[in-house]
Design a protein around this motif. Structure first.
Motif, PDB file in Angstrom:
ATOM      1  N   GLU A  85       0.815  -1.225   0.000  1.00 22.40           N
ATOM      2  CA  GLU A  85       0.000   0.000   0.000  1.00 22.40           C
ATOM      3  C   GLU A  85       0.848   1.274   0.000  1.00 22.40           C
ATOM      4  N   ASP A  86       2.166   1.119   0.155  1.00 18.79           N
ATOM      5  CA  ASP A  86       3.051   2.279   0.072  1.00 18.79           C
ATOM      6  C   ASP A  86       3.336   2.666  -1.380  1.00 18.79           C
ATOM      7  N   SER A  87       2.957   1.822  -2.313  1.00 23.07           N
ATOM      8  CA  SER A  87       3.170   2.130  -3.733  1.00 23.07           C
ATOM      9  C   SER A  87       2.420   3.408  -4.097  1.00 23.07           C
ATOM     10  N   ALA A  88       3.143   4.371  -4.624  1.00 24.60           N
ATOM     11  CA  ALA A  88       2.562   5.683  -4.914  1.00 24.60           C
ATOM     12  C   ALA A  88       3.639   6.547  -5.549  1.00 24.60           C
ATOM     13  N   VAL A  89       3.230   7.748  -5.945  1.00 22.33           N
ATOM     14  CA  VAL A  89       4.194   8.770  -6.336  1.00 22.33           C
ATOM     15  C   VAL A  89       4.374   9.707  -5.150  1.00 22.33           C
ATOM     16  N   TYR A  90       5.628   9.925  -4.765  1.00 25.57           N
ATOM     17  CA  TYR A  90       5.931  10.799  -3.639  1.00 25.57           C
ATOM     18  C   TYR A  90       6.457  12.117  -4.200  1.00 25.57           C
ATOM     19  N   LEU A  91       5.735  13.177  -3.904  1.00 28.04           N
ATOM     20  CA  LEU A  91       6.060  14.497  -4.432  1.00 28.04           C
ATOM     21  C   LEU A  91       6.614  15.392  -3.327  1.00 28.04           C
ATOM     22  N   CYS A  92       7.634  16.137  -3.678  1.00 33.60           N
ATOM     23  CA  CYS A  92       8.222  17.108  -2.773  1.00 33.60           C
ATOM     24  C   CYS A  92       7.969  18.503  -3.337  1.00 33.60           C
ATOM     25  N   ALA A  93       7.741  19.465  -2.466  1.00 32.03           N
ATOM     26  CA  ALA A  93       7.521  20.846  -2.895  1.00 32.03           C
ATOM     27  C   ALA A  93       8.232  21.797  -1.947  1.00 32.03           C
ATOM     28  N   SER A  94       8.611  22.932  -2.455  1.00 30.05           N
ATOM     29  CA  SER A  94       9.190  23.956  -1.581  1.00 30.05           C
ATOM     30  C   SER A  94       8.561  25.303  -1.895  1.00 30.05           C
ATOM     31  N   SER A  95       8.595  26.180  -0.906  1.00 27.56           N
ATOM     32  CA  SER A  95       8.137  27.550  -1.121  1.00 27.56           C
ATOM     33  C   SER A  95       8.988  28.468  -0.255  1.00 27.56           C
ATOM     34  N   GLY A  96       8.841  29.786  -0.484  1.00 28.57           N
ATOM     35  CA  GLY A  96       9.719  30.743   0.178  1.00 28.57           C
ATOM     36  C   GLY A  96       9.793  30.560   1.685  1.00 28.57           C
ATOM     37  N   GLN A  97       8.683  30.879   2.348  1.00 27.84           N
ATOM     38  CA  GLN A  97       8.633  30.754   3.812  1.00 27.84           C
ATOM     39  C   GLN A  97       7.381  30.031   4.277  1.00 27.84           C
ATOM     40  N   GLY A  98       6.696  29.370   3.373  1.00 25.11           N
ATOM     41  CA  GLY A  98       5.496  28.646   3.773  1.00 25.11           C
ATOM     42  C   GLY A  98       4.280  29.528   3.974  1.00 25.11           C
ATOM     43  N   LYS A  99       4.298  30.737   3.396  1.00 28.06           N
ATOM     44  CA  LYS A  99       3.146  31.619   3.528  1.00 28.06           C
ATOM     45  C   LYS A  99       2.049  31.203   2.543  1.00 28.06           C
ATOM     46  N   VAL A 100       0.803  31.558   2.878  1.00 28.48           N
ATOM     47  CA  VAL A 100      -0.326  31.105   2.041  1.00 28.48           C
ATOM     48  C   VAL A 100      -0.287  31.705   0.638  1.00 28.48           C
ATOM     49  N   ASN A 101       0.333  32.876   0.490  1.00 27.46           N
ATOM     50  CA  ASN A 101       0.351  33.510  -0.824  1.00 27.46           C
ATOM     51  C   ASN A 101       1.541  33.076  -1.668  1.00 27.46           C
ATOM     52  N   GLN A 102       2.329  32.150  -1.152  1.00 26.32           N
ATOM     53  CA  GLN A 102       3.504  31.692  -1.881  1.00 26.32           C
ATOM     54  C   GLN A 102       3.237  30.325  -2.498  1.00 26.32           C
ATOM     55  N   PRO A 103       3.155  30.256  -3.814  1.00 27.13           N
ATOM     56  CA  PRO A 103       2.883  28.963  -4.450  1.00 27.13           C
ATOM     57  C   PRO A 103       3.986  27.964  -4.140  1.00 27.13           C
ATOM     58  N   GLN A 104       3.616  26.718  -4.066  1.00 25.46           N
ATOM     59  CA  GLN A 104       4.595  25.668  -3.871  1.00 25.46           C
ATOM     60  C   GLN A 104       5.112  25.217  -5.240  1.00 25.46           C
ATOM     61  N   HIS A 105       6.411  24.980  -5.270  1.00 22.65           N
ATOM     62  CA  HIS A 105       7.061  24.507  -6.482  1.00 22.65           C
ATOM     63  C   HIS A 105       7.395  23.034  -6.281  1.00 22.65           C
ATOM     64  N   PHE A 106       6.930  22.223  -7.220  1.00 24.09           N
ATOM     65  CA  PHE A 106       7.034  20.785  -7.065  1.00 24.09           C
ATOM     66  C   PHE A 106       8.168  20.186  -7.887  1.00 24.09           C
ATOM     67  N   GLY A 107       8.696  19.075  -7.383  1.00 29.35           N
ATOM     68  CA  GLY A 107       9.610  18.261  -8.171  1.00 29.35           C
ATOM     69  C   GLY A 107       8.822  17.291  -9.051  1.00 29.35           C
ATOM     70  N   ASP A 108       9.553  16.461  -9.764  1.00 29.73           N
ATOM     71  CA  ASP A 108       8.920  15.494 -10.661  1.00 29.73           C
ATOM     72  C   ASP A 108       8.417  14.254  -9.941  1.00 29.73           C
ATOM     73  N   GLY A 109       8.740  14.146  -8.667  1.00 23.75           N
ATOM     74  CA  GLY A 109       8.257  13.014  -7.892  1.00 23.75           C
ATOM     75  C   GLY A 109       9.102  11.756  -8.043  1.00 23.75           C
ATOM     76  N   THR A 110       8.908  10.860  -7.089  1.00 24.38           N
ATOM     77  CA  THR A 110       9.496   9.519  -7.144  1.00 24.38           C
ATOM     78  C   THR A 110       8.349   8.528  -7.200  1.00 24.38           C
ATOM     79  N   ARG A 111       8.351   7.702  -8.252  1.00 22.26           N
ATOM     80  CA  ARG A 111       7.326   6.653  -8.338  1.00 22.26           C
ATOM     81  C   ARG A 111       7.873   5.426  -7.621  1.00 22.26           C
ATOM     82  N   LEU A 112       7.222   5.044  -6.544  1.00 25.25           N
ATOM     83  CA  LEU A 112       7.644   3.901  -5.737  1.00 25.25           C
ATOM     84  C   LEU A 112       6.706   2.729  -5.991  1.00 25.25           C
ATOM     85  N   SER A 113       7.303   1.610  -6.365  1.00 28.09           N
ATOM     86  CA  SER A 113       6.521   0.406  -6.606  1.00 28.09           C
ATOM     87  C   SER A 113       7.019  -0.697  -5.679  1.00 28.09           C
ATOM     88  N   ILE A 114       6.110  -1.258  -4.909  1.00 26.64           N
ATOM     89  CA  ILE A 114       6.455  -2.319  -3.964  1.00 26.64           C
ATOM     90  C   ILE A 114       5.929  -3.651  -4.519  1.00 26.64           C
TER      91      ILE A 114
END
Lengths: 115, 118
Positions: A85-114
């Motif tokens: 059940e851990d099989s999924a795509v794991y996405l990471c995102a970053s933003s300036g300081q975590g403020k609500v008006n700051q969009p998150q920028h995402f990576g391409d993700g890691t596809r994990l298959s168990i």
């Protein structure tokens, strides 16, 4: 780098093994998020880091999941004793300081298959 | 708890035509932001457009615009002059309010898969 970098891009492993997923956020971004995207579950929040503060782990689904962020930059998400059940795509995102008006920028993700 | 709902799992549009993707949400906040993200097969989530709730004017970014109805808690995305490159999964997202321990974690809708037909 210019964007959020995640590695590996794909990971196939056997049930019961441990896996480590890596995220390198945009330089200067203090806020870092991990999300999981699975079929039938949509996108769900896992964990949030802000600078050197203690992370918000409220989204981690079990104690098999842990994450750390070294030096306020690179983060690793570790899943111990993986289950199917851990099989999924794991996405990471970053933003300036975590403020609500700051969009998150995402990576391409890691596809994990168990298997 | 905040919720986001996208009731259209799939949509299709002819190239050069216009399509509207629906999103409704629920929040107890009076000021907040809303985002539309696009996820092509490459998996990377790309910001399409954002709207600040206290602004009456609907946001526009080139061929993308929103119809924001605050009272109805509706936030639809209109894509004009659709192009083949617009084909992707589209997600509506609502960040957590300021001050929560999880920063601005996003609550996502279920997504709408958009197909663009040549």
């Amino acid at each position: 780098g210019a964007g959020v970098s995640q590695s590996p891009s794909n990971k196939v492993t056997e049930k019961g093994k441990d896996v480590e997923l890596r995220c390198d956020p945009i330089s200067g971004h203090t806020a870092l998020y991990w999300y999981r995207q699975s079929l039938g579950q949509g996108l769900e929040f896992l964990i949030y880091f802000q600078g050197n503060s203690a992370p918000d782990k409220s989204g981690l689904p079990s104690d098999r999941f842990s994450a750390e962020r070294t030096g306020g930059s690179v983060s690793t998400l570790t899943i111990q004793r993986t289950q199917q059940e851990d099989s999924a795509v794991y996405l990471c995102a970053s933003s300036g300081q975590g403020k609500v008006n700051q969009p998150q920028h995402f990576g391409d993700g890691t596809r994990l298959s168990i298997l | 708890a905040q919720t986001v709902t996208q009731s259209q799992p799939e949509m299709s549009v002819q190239e050069a035509e216009t399509v509207t993707l629906s999103c409704t949400y629920d929040t107890s906040e009076s000021d907040y932001y809303l985002f539309w993200y696009k996820q092509p097969p490459s998996r990377q989530m790309i910001l399409v457009i954002r709207q600040e709730a206290y602004k009456q004017q609907n946001a526009t970014e080139n061929r993308f615009s929103v119809n924001f109805q605050k009272a109805a808690k509706s936030f639809s995305l209109k894509i004009s002059d659709s192009q083949l490159g617009d084909a992707a999964m589209y997600f509506c997202a609502l960040p957590s309010p300021e001050g929560e321990t999880s920063g601005s974690r996003l609550t996502f809708g279920e997504g709408t898969q958009l197909t663009v037909n040549p």
